[in-house]
Scaffold this motif. Structure first.
Motif, PDB file in Angstrom:
ATOM      1  N   ILE A 102       0.853  -1.212   0.032  1.00 27.15           N
ATOM      2  CA  ILE A 102      -0.055   0.079   0.104  1.00 27.15           C
ATOM      3  C   ILE A 102       0.820   1.186  -0.078  1.00 27.15           C
ATOM      4  CG2 ILE A 102      -1.509   1.409   1.465  1.00 27.15           C
ATOM      5  CD1 ILE A 102      -3.012  -1.337   2.347  1.00 27.15           C
ATOM      6  N   GLN A 103       1.866   1.321   0.674  1.00 23.23           N
ATOM      7  CA  GLN A 103       2.761   2.450   0.713  1.00 23.23           C
ATOM      8  C   GLN A 103       3.619   2.683  -0.359  1.00 23.23           C
ATOM      9  OE1 GLN A 103       2.462   4.094   3.774  1.00 23.23           O
ATOM     10  NE2 GLN A 103       1.209   2.639   4.055  1.00 23.23           N
ATOM     11  N   LYS A 104       3.811   1.397  -1.157  1.00 22.46           N
ATOM     12  CA  LYS A 104       4.706   1.652  -2.477  1.00 22.46           C
ATOM     13  C   LYS A 104       3.728   1.949  -3.815  1.00 22.46           C
ATOM     14  CE  LYS A 104       8.516   0.859  -0.358  1.00 22.46           C
ATOM     15  NZ  LYS A 104       9.489   1.819  -0.275  1.00 22.46           N
ATOM     16  N   ILE A 105       2.632   1.143  -3.816  1.00 23.12           N
ATOM     17  CA  ILE A 105       1.777   1.127  -5.170  1.00 23.12           C
ATOM     18  C   ILE A 105       0.546   1.756  -4.920  1.00 23.12           C
ATOM     19  CG2 ILE A 105       3.395  -0.536  -6.138  1.00 23.12           C
ATOM     20  CD1 ILE A 105       1.086  -2.621  -5.812  1.00 23.12           C
ATOM     21  N   GLY A 106      -0.068   1.874  -3.792  1.00 21.14           N
ATOM     22  CA  GLY A 106      -1.095   2.544  -3.538  1.00 21.14           C
ATOM     23  C   GLY A 106      -2.213   1.374  -3.010  1.00 21.14           C
ATOM     24  N   SER A 107      -3.504   1.721  -2.458  1.00 22.02           N
ATOM     25  CA  SER A 107      -4.286   0.570  -1.887  1.00 22.02           C
ATOM     26  C   SER A 107      -5.084  -0.178  -3.070  1.00 22.02           C
ATOM     27  CB  SER A 107      -5.537   1.544  -1.244  1.00 22.02           C
ATOM     28  OG  SER A 107      -4.970   2.159  -0.208  1.00 22.02           O
ATOM     29  N   ARG A 108      -5.347   0.451  -4.034  1.00 25.85           N
ATOM     30  CA  ARG A 108      -6.295  -0.425  -5.010  1.00 25.85           C
ATOM     31  C   ARG A 108      -5.553  -1.517  -5.491  1.00 25.85           C
ATOM     32  NH1 ARG A 108      -9.892   3.740  -8.930  1.00 25.85           N
ATOM     33  NH2 ARG A 108     -11.096   4.671  -6.991  1.00 25.85           N
ATOM     34  N   LYS A 109      -4.332  -1.407  -5.992  1.00 25.95           N
ATOM     35  CA  LYS A 109      -3.714  -2.481  -6.667  1.00 25.95           C
ATOM     36  C   LYS A 109      -3.160  -3.300  -5.706  1.00 25.95           C
ATOM     37  CE  LYS A 109      -1.538   0.179 -10.456  1.00 25.95           C
ATOM     38  NZ  LYS A 109      -0.201   0.753 -11.177  1.00 25.95           N
ATOM     39  N   SER A 110      -2.796  -2.812  -4.504  1.00 19.43           N
ATOM     40  CA  SER A 110      -2.438  -3.823  -3.409  1.00 19.43           C
ATOM     41  C   SER A 110      -3.475  -4.701  -2.874  1.00 19.43           C
ATOM     42  CB  SER A 110      -1.890  -2.728  -2.127  1.00 19.43           C
ATOM     43  OG  SER A 110      -0.802  -2.132  -2.599  1.00 19.43           O
ATOM     44  N   LEU A 112      -6.033  -5.668  -4.675  1.00 24.20           N
ATOM     45  CA  LEU A 112      -6.307  -6.676  -5.673  1.00 24.20           C
ATOM     46  C   LEU A 112      -5.365  -7.805  -5.532  1.00 24.20           C
ATOM     47  CD1 LEU A 112      -8.035  -7.477  -8.156  1.00 24.20           C
ATOM     48  CD2 LEU A 112      -6.586  -6.080  -9.681  1.00 24.20           C
ATOM     49  N   ILE A 113      -3.568  -7.258  -5.274  1.00 20.73           N
ATOM     50  CA  ILE A 113      -2.843  -8.210  -5.223  1.00 20.73           C
ATOM     51  C   ILE A 113      -3.058  -9.317  -4.305  1.00 20.73           C
ATOM     52  CG2 ILE A 113      -0.286  -8.696  -4.882  1.00 20.73           C
ATOM     53  CD1 ILE A 113      -0.012  -6.030  -6.653  1.00 20.73           C
ATOM     54  N   SER A 114      -3.417  -8.823  -2.981  1.00 16.73           N
ATOM     55  CA  SER A 114      -3.600  -9.606  -1.716  1.00 16.73           C
ATOM     56  C   SER A 114      -4.946 -10.549  -1.881  1.00 16.73           C
ATOM     57  CB  SER A 114      -4.059  -8.692  -0.697  1.00 16.73           C
ATOM     58  OG  SER A 114      -4.518  -9.217   0.598  1.00 16.73           O
ATOM     59  N   LEU A 137     -14.121 -21.972  -8.783  1.00 14.32           N
ATOM     60  CA  LEU A 137     -15.132 -21.422  -7.666  1.00 14.32           C
ATOM     61  C   LEU A 137     -14.605 -21.254  -6.374  1.00 14.32           C
ATOM     62  CD1 LEU A 137     -17.720 -24.586  -8.115  1.00 14.32           C
ATOM     63  CD2 LEU A 137     -17.959 -22.315  -9.091  1.00 14.32           C
ATOM     64  N   VAL A 138     -13.366 -21.914  -6.146  1.00 14.14           N
ATOM     65  CA  VAL A 138     -12.657 -21.726  -4.679  1.00 14.14           C
ATOM     66  C   VAL A 138     -11.993 -20.230  -4.902  1.00 14.14           C
ATOM     67  CG1 VAL A 138     -10.644 -22.311  -3.567  1.00 14.14           C
ATOM     68  CG2 VAL A 138     -12.441 -23.735  -4.011  1.00 14.14           C
ATOM     69  N   PHE A 139     -11.360 -19.733  -6.273  1.00 11.17           N
ATOM     70  CA  PHE A 139     -10.800 -18.620  -6.455  1.00 11.17           C
ATOM     71  C   PHE A 139     -11.790 -17.573  -6.335  1.00 11.17           C
ATOM     72  CE2 PHE A 139      -9.240 -15.147  -9.114  1.00 11.17           C
ATOM     73  CZ  PHE A 139      -7.884 -14.866  -8.698  1.00 11.17           C
ATOM     74  N   ILE A 140     -13.079 -17.830  -6.741  1.00  6.81           N
ATOM     75  CA  ILE A 140     -14.002 -16.668  -6.709  1.00  6.81           C
ATOM     76  C   ILE A 140     -14.359 -16.478  -5.264  1.00  6.81           C
ATOM     77  CG2 ILE A 140     -16.334 -16.056  -7.334  1.00  6.81           C
ATOM     78  CD1 ILE A 140     -16.036 -17.791  -9.896  1.00  6.81           C
ATOM     79  N   GLY A 141     -14.662 -17.555  -4.532  1.00  7.14           N
ATOM     80  CA  GLY A 141     -15.077 -17.097  -3.273  1.00  7.14           C
ATOM     81  C   GLY A 141     -14.037 -16.794  -2.226  1.00  7.14           C
ATOM     82  N   THR A 142     -13.041 -17.452  -2.192  1.00  5.40           N
ATOM     83  CA  THR A 142     -12.022 -17.109  -1.421  1.00  5.40           C
ATOM     84  C   THR A 142     -11.447 -15.700  -1.881  1.00  5.40           C
ATOM     85  OG1 THR A 142     -10.248 -18.119  -2.269  1.00  5.40           O
ATOM     86  CG2 THR A 142     -11.539 -19.316  -0.621  1.00  5.40           C
ATOM     87  N   GLY A 143     -11.383 -15.468  -2.841  1.00  6.39           N
ATOM     88  CA  GLY A 143     -10.855 -14.134  -3.729  1.00  6.39           C
ATOM     89  C   GLY A 143     -11.599 -12.786  -3.211  1.00  6.39           C
ATOM     90  N   LEU A 144     -12.811 -13.376  -3.545  1.00  2.46           N
ATOM     91  CA  LEU A 144     -13.920 -12.248  -3.218  1.00  2.46           C
ATOM     92  C   LEU A 144     -13.646 -11.773  -1.649  1.00  2.46           C
ATOM     93  CD1 LEU A 144     -17.036 -12.985  -4.902  1.00  2.46           C
ATOM     94  CD2 LEU A 144     -15.854 -10.662  -5.089  1.00  2.46           C
ATOM     95  N   MET A 145     -13.559 -12.732  -0.567  1.00  2.00           N
ATOM     96  CA  MET A 145     -13.403 -12.632   0.832  1.00  2.00           C
ATOM     97  C   MET A 145     -12.138 -11.910   1.005  1.00  2.00           C
ATOM     98  SD  MET A 145     -15.691 -12.764   3.316  1.00  2.00           S
ATOM     99  CE  MET A 145     -16.562 -14.457   3.552  1.00  2.00           C
ATOM    100  N   GLY A 146     -11.214 -12.604   0.522  1.00  2.00           N
ATOM    101  CA  GLY A 146      -9.767 -11.885   0.470  1.00  2.00           C
ATOM    102  C   GLY A 146      -9.784 -10.440   0.086  1.00  2.00           C
ATOM    103  N   TYR A 147     -10.460 -10.036  -0.753  1.00  2.00           N
ATOM    104  CA  TYR A 147     -10.549  -8.405  -1.318  1.00  2.00           C
ATOM    105  C   TYR A 147     -11.167  -7.729   0.054  1.00  2.00           C
ATOM    106  CZ  TYR A 147     -11.282  -4.723  -4.215  1.00  2.00           C
ATOM    107  OH  TYR A 147     -11.071  -3.245  -4.896  1.00  2.00           O
ATOM    108  N   ALA A 150      -9.020  -7.395   2.775  1.00  2.82           N
ATOM    109  CA  ALA A 150      -7.821  -6.437   2.677  1.00  2.82           C
ATOM    110  C   ALA A 150      -8.243  -5.126   2.555  1.00  2.82           C
ATOM    111  CB  ALA A 150      -7.130  -6.863   1.091  1.00  2.82           C
ATOM    112  N   TRP A 151      -9.530  -4.704   2.008  1.00  5.17           N
ATOM    113  CA  TRP A 151     -10.138  -3.604   2.050  1.00  5.17           C
ATOM    114  C   TRP A 151     -10.186  -2.929   3.387  1.00  5.17           C
ATOM    115  CZ3 TRP A 151     -15.243  -2.239  -0.938  1.00  5.17           C
ATOM    116  CH2 TRP A 151     -15.452  -0.877  -1.421  1.00  5.17           C
ATOM    117  N   ALA A 152     -10.775  -3.730   4.260  1.00  7.39           N
ATOM    118  CA  ALA A 152     -11.051  -3.620   5.568  1.00  7.39           C
ATOM    119  C   ALA A 152      -9.687  -3.016   6.342  1.00  7.39           C
ATOM    120  CB  ALA A 152     -11.697  -4.603   6.481  1.00  7.39           C
ATOM    121  N   PHE A 153      -8.591  -3.791   5.832  1.00  4.85           N
ATOM    122  CA  PHE A 153      -7.285  -3.531   6.451  1.00  4.85           C
ATOM    123  C   PHE A 153      -6.818  -2.168   5.813  1.00  4.85           C
ATOM    124  CE2 PHE A 153      -2.745  -3.076   5.649  1.00  4.85           C
ATOM    125  CZ  PHE A 153      -2.349  -3.538   7.034  1.00  4.85           C
TER     126      PHE A 153
END
Length: 228
Positions: A102-110, A112-114, A137-147, A150-153
């Motif tokens: 987040i410090q290096k490339i900003g919140s949005r990209k960070s 998404l990467i997370s 299916l696993v990528f969609i579900g856990t990726g959305l939750m991870g997003y 990470a946004w909460a962080f």
């Protein structure tokens, strides 16, 4: 426990070497404020998990019964297992690396990467590598939750809200409803029928799509953006 200590040590080292910060940069203070965020997150996903499990029970016409062999000691031991596994994942995916990104490339990209990394990680933790449909299916579900986490962080400048959101789901899912790797714990599912295709799809969508979307809505509209 060793895994947590190693993750903390590596996190601390990365923060010091790259940002000249210590582990407190992950937002553990002030204690009262961060504990409140943790508890709110825990309650939100805990309640959502209960609703999803009872939807599944309704669709299967099954019931939940209390495990007669459960004890407070077993529950505490299981909670500690959930606590350790969740904290380790949070330190990896919503810890020093995300902070530095987040410090290096900003919140949005960070964020998404997370989220992408979190989704890919679950291919291995769920053992679905090689099964293309399951991987999607696993990528969609856990990726959305991870997003969402990470946004909460990013918005709170703290690991505590995503930690609460993560632990609330895992503890209720694994310990209360006995869906995790530790076997039968507090509640046991009895009776019922196999889910039809459409019922199975609805159950999947509710748990791996609707729940993350609800959490995203909460983070978007109810979590205030905080400054350092």
């Amino acid at each position: 426990m060793i895994g947590i200590l190693v993750a903390i040590a590596i996190s601390w080292l990365l923060l010091y070497l790259i940002e000249k910060k210590n582990i407190l940069a992950l937002g553990f203070l002030p204690i009262g404020k961060r504990l409140k965020q943790f508890l709110i997150g825990f309650l939100i996903t805990g309640i959502l998990c209960v609703l999803v499990q009872y939807l599944e029970s309704y669709l299967k016409s099954s019931t939940w019964i209390l495990n007669k062999e459960i004890s407070s000691g077993i529950i505490i031991k299981s909670f500690w297992w959930d606590f350790k596994s969740v904290l380790t994942e949070e330190l990896i995916f919503r810890g020093a690396l995300l902070y530095i990104l987040i410090q290096k490339i900003g919140s949005r990209k960070s964020i998404l990467i997370s989220a992408i990394a979190f989704g890919i990680y679950h291919w291995f933790s769920y053992g679905v590598l090689g099964n293309v449909m399951a991987m999607i299916l696993v990528f969609i579900g856990t990726g959305l939750m991870g997003y969402a986490w990470a946004w909460a962080f990013s918005k709170t400048k703290s690991i505590m809200l995503p930690f609460g959101l993560h632990l609330g789901w895992n503890f209720i899912y694994n310990t209360i409803f006995s869906k995790g790797p530790l076997g039968e714990l507090v509640l046991i599912s009895k009776g019922g029928n196999d889910l039809t295709y459409w019922a199975s799809l609805l159950n999947f969508v509710s748990g791996l799509v609707i729940v993350p979307i609800i959490v995203l809505i909460y983070v978007r509209y109810f979590v205030k953006e905080q400054t350092e």
